[in-house]
Design a protein around this motif. Structure first.
Motif, PDB file in Angstrom:
ATOM      1  N   TYR A 128       4.339  -2.739  14.007  1.00  0.00           N
ATOM      2  CA  TYR A 128       3.871  -3.089  12.369  1.00  0.00           C
ATOM      3  C   TYR A 128       4.020  -1.460  11.059  1.00  0.00           C
ATOM      4  N   GLU A 129       4.258  -0.826  11.562  1.00  0.00           N
ATOM      5  CA  GLU A 129       4.192  -0.129  10.847  1.00  0.00           C
ATOM      6  C   GLU A 129       5.352   1.086  11.094  1.00  0.00           C
ATOM      7  N   GLU A 130       6.425   0.023  11.234  1.00  0.00           N
ATOM      8  CA  GLU A 130       7.794   1.310  10.678  1.00  0.00           C
ATOM      9  C   GLU A 130       7.968   1.615   9.719  1.00  0.00           C
ATOM     10  N   ARG A 131       8.376   0.130   8.788  1.00  0.00           N
ATOM     11  CA  ARG A 131       8.717   0.520   7.439  1.00  0.00           C
ATOM     12  C   ARG A 131       7.986   1.490   6.983  1.00  0.00           C
ATOM     13  N   ARG A 132       5.696   1.921   7.100  1.00  0.00           N
ATOM     14  CA  ARG A 132       5.989   2.478   6.256  1.00  0.00           C
ATOM     15  C   ARG A 132       5.411   3.903   6.737  1.00  0.00           C
ATOM     16  N   ALA A 175      -0.976  -2.811   5.548  1.00  0.00           N
ATOM     17  CA  ALA A 175       0.640  -1.385   5.608  1.00  0.00           C
ATOM     18  C   ALA A 175       2.001  -1.849   5.135  1.00  0.00           C
ATOM     19  N   GLN A 176       1.114  -3.550   4.406  1.00  0.00           N
ATOM     20  CA  GLN A 176       2.300  -3.451   3.465  1.00  0.00           C
ATOM     21  C   GLN A 176       1.170  -3.145   1.838  1.00  0.00           C
ATOM     22  N   GLN A 177       0.000  -3.131   2.112  1.00  0.00           N
ATOM     23  CA  GLN A 177      -0.176  -2.554   0.621  1.00  0.00           C
ATOM     24  C   GLN A 177       0.160  -1.101   0.416  1.00  0.00           C
ATOM     25  N   ARG A 178       0.241  -0.401   1.741  1.00  0.00           N
ATOM     26  CA  ARG A 178       0.306   0.863   1.251  1.00  0.00           C
ATOM     27  C   ARG A 178       1.984   0.951   0.941  1.00  0.00           C
ATOM     28  N   LEU A 179       2.526   0.281   1.284  1.00  0.00           N
ATOM     29  CA  LEU A 179       3.822   0.396   1.044  1.00  0.00           C
ATOM     30  C   LEU A 179       3.683   0.070  -0.335  1.00  0.00           C
ATOM     31  N   MET A 180       2.939  -0.887  -0.660  1.00  0.00           N
ATOM     32  CA  MET A 180       3.187  -0.317  -2.659  1.00  0.00           C
ATOM     33  C   MET A 180       2.533  -0.127  -3.225  1.00  0.00           C
ATOM     34  N   TYR A 201       2.178 -11.410   1.160  1.00  0.00           N
ATOM     35  CA  TYR A 201       0.661 -10.530   1.425  1.00  0.00           C
ATOM     36  C   TYR A 201       0.044 -11.440   0.480  1.00  0.00           C
ATOM     37  N   ARG A 202       0.434 -11.315  -1.137  1.00  0.00           N
ATOM     38  CA  ARG A 202      -0.851 -11.800  -2.029  1.00  0.00           C
ATOM     39  C   ARG A 202      -1.458 -12.940  -1.072  1.00  0.00           C
ATOM     40  N   ARG A 203      -0.891 -13.803  -0.753  1.00  0.00           N
ATOM     41  CA  ARG A 203      -1.833 -15.407  -0.106  1.00  0.00           C
ATOM     42  C   ARG A 203      -2.448 -15.075   0.882  1.00  0.00           C
ATOM     43  N   LEU A 204      -2.079 -13.776   1.695  1.00  0.00           N
ATOM     44  CA  LEU A 204      -3.040 -13.520   2.762  1.00  0.00           C
ATOM     45  C   LEU A 204      -4.497 -12.644   2.353  1.00  0.00           C
ATOM     46  N   VAL A 205      -4.701 -11.433   1.172  1.00  0.00           N
ATOM     47  CA  VAL A 205      -5.081 -11.539   0.423  1.00  0.00           C
ATOM     48  C   VAL A 205      -6.269 -12.286   0.127  1.00  0.00           C
ATOM     49  N   ALA A 206      -5.708 -12.949  -0.720  1.00  0.00           N
ATOM     50  CA  ALA A 206      -7.001 -13.868  -0.755  1.00  0.00           C
ATOM     51  C   ALA A 206      -7.386 -15.351  -0.229  1.00  0.00           C
ATOM     52  N   ASP A 207      -6.628 -15.053   0.924  1.00  0.00           N
ATOM     53  CA  ASP A 207      -7.388 -15.431   2.215  1.00  0.00           C
ATOM     54  C   ASP A 207      -7.994 -14.905   2.502  1.00  0.00           C
ATOM     55  N   GLY A 208      -8.548 -14.227   2.073  1.00  0.00           N
ATOM     56  CA  GLY A 208      -9.841 -12.918   2.641  1.00  0.00           C
ATOM     57  C   GLY A 208      -8.931 -12.007   3.915  1.00  0.00           C
ATOM     58  N   THR A 210      -8.488  -8.918   4.305  1.00  0.00           N
ATOM     59  CA  THR A 210      -8.275  -7.866   3.434  1.00  0.00           C
ATOM     60  C   THR A 210      -9.271  -6.939   3.762  1.00  0.00           C
ATOM     61  N   SER A 211      -9.194  -6.309   5.369  1.00  0.00           N
ATOM     62  CA  SER A 211     -10.734  -5.137   5.927  1.00  0.00           C
ATOM     63  C   SER A 211      -9.547  -3.600   6.079  1.00  0.00           C
ATOM     64  N   ARG A 212      -8.452  -3.698   6.206  1.00  0.00           N
ATOM     65  CA  ARG A 212      -7.969  -2.865   6.193  1.00  0.00           C
ATOM     66  C   ARG A 212      -7.109  -2.157   4.310  1.00  0.00           C
ATOM     67  N   LEU A 213      -7.339  -3.066   3.648  1.00  0.00           N
ATOM     68  CA  LEU A 213      -6.492  -2.511   2.100  1.00  0.00           C
ATOM     69  C   LEU A 213      -7.934  -1.481   2.269  1.00  0.00           C
ATOM     70  N   VAL A 214      -6.803  -0.147   0.806  1.00  0.00           N
ATOM     71  CA  VAL A 214      -7.069   0.204   0.897  1.00  0.00           C
ATOM     72  C   VAL A 214      -7.847   0.203  -0.847  1.00  0.00           C
ATOM     73  N   PRO A 215      -9.186   0.251  -1.319  1.00  0.00           N
ATOM     74  CA  PRO A 215     -10.104  -0.241  -2.035  1.00  0.00           C
ATOM     75  C   PRO A 215      -9.151  -0.382  -3.694  1.00  0.00           C
ATOM     76  N   THR A 216      -8.996   0.838  -3.623  1.00  0.00           N
ATOM     77  CA  THR A 216      -8.412   2.110  -5.339  1.00  0.00           C
ATOM     78  C   THR A 216      -7.666   2.718  -4.635  1.00  0.00           C
ATOM     79  N   ALA A 217      -6.305   2.947  -6.090  1.00  0.00           N
ATOM     80  CA  ALA A 217      -5.149   4.203  -4.968  1.00  0.00           C
ATOM     81  C   ALA A 217      -6.199   5.520  -4.582  1.00  0.00           C
ATOM     82  N   PRO A 218      -5.676   6.044  -3.538  1.00  0.00           N
ATOM     83  CA  PRO A 218      -6.428   7.184  -2.763  1.00  0.00           C
ATOM     84  C   PRO A 218      -5.567   8.498  -3.420  1.00  0.00           C
ATOM     85  N   ALA A 219      -6.682   9.590  -3.692  1.00  0.00           N
ATOM     86  CA  ALA A 219      -5.824  11.019  -3.809  1.00  0.00           C
ATOM     87  C   ALA A 219      -5.599  11.752  -2.608  1.00  0.00           C
TER      88      ALA A 219
END
Length: 222
Positions: A128-132, A175-180, A201-208, A210-219
């Motif tokens: 699930y991380e080939e593209r990333r 992984a999808q969020q990071r691509l974006m 992606y947006r539907r899955l985020v809305a459905d919760g 979210t445990s592997r999301l980056v909360p803010t764009a990281p440095a």
């Protein structure tokens, strides 16, 4: 319970993450460290098939691997490859990388220090991380040819291998969020996101999921 729509959306993200590259012989194979020993198995199999004369395993530990792989992800990968018949002199270990960017940067430096000329890299990651992984590698080492590979398995087979349905979907969403977001931070190349993938992606985020999301764009690296 995971809804029928969420399963369909997760499968859509899974399919998008697959690069679909045809595996071919490369200068070196780089196995990206993680919790998944399947990466080591697949890298070893590709070596035995003559797809690369040398392997670099790269990775320290993370919160998900410090207990399972106390000697470091790369070292545990090396031990697994040795068990599978890869000779010790065909493996280099990069033990310090803690993220995908460092995996690429530190492996590149190690190969340069060893005096190994590299024109192409077989990049082995979790399915699930080939593209990333590809987008990160292209950004950080643009002058080599990249061929992506992972363990050939279906989405259902991967879930069974991990044993935690929700975790797998969370990881796909992360992984999808990071691509974006990471191309805007300079951590990977930009790739077009198809409309159906973005909607999933947006539907899955809305459905919760979210445990592997980056909360803010990281440095930091991806």
């Amino acid at each position: 319970m995971i809804s029928k729509q969420s399963w369909a959306d997760a499968r859509r993200l899974w399919a998008f993450q697959q690069m679909g590259h045809e595996v071919r012989p490369c200068s070196v194979a780089i196995g990206l460290g993680s919790h998944d020993l399947g990466v080591a198995d697949t890298t070893a199999a590709l070596y035995r098939d003559g797809m690369a004369p040398l392997i670099v395993f790269t990775g320290a530990t993370s919160r998900t691997t410090r207990d399972r792989m106390p000697r470091g992800e790369a070292e545990h990968y090396r031990e697994r490859a040795l068990e599978l018949g890869v000779p010790a002199d065909a493996i280099l270990v990069e033990p310090n990388a803690r993220n995908t960017g460092e995996n690429i940067t530190f492996s590149r430096a190690l190969l340069a220090d060893e005096g190994i000329a590299v024109s192409s890299v077989l990049l082995v990651s979790k399915p699930y991380e080939e593209r990333r992984a590809y987008a990160t590698a292209r950004k950080l080492w643009p002058d080599v040819k990249w061929v992506c590979a992972s363990t050939p398995m279906s989405f259902a087979e991967y879930i069974t291998s991990i044993g935690d349905q929700r975790l797998v979907v969370d990881m796909l969403v992360g992984a999808q969020q990071r691509l974006m977001i990471y191309p805007h931070e300079g951590f990977m190349i930009h790739q077009e996101i198809p409309a159906d993938v973005g909607a999933a992606y947006r539907r899955l985020v809305a459905d919760g999921f979210t445990s592997r999301l980056v909360p803010t764009a990281p440095a930091r690296w991806s």
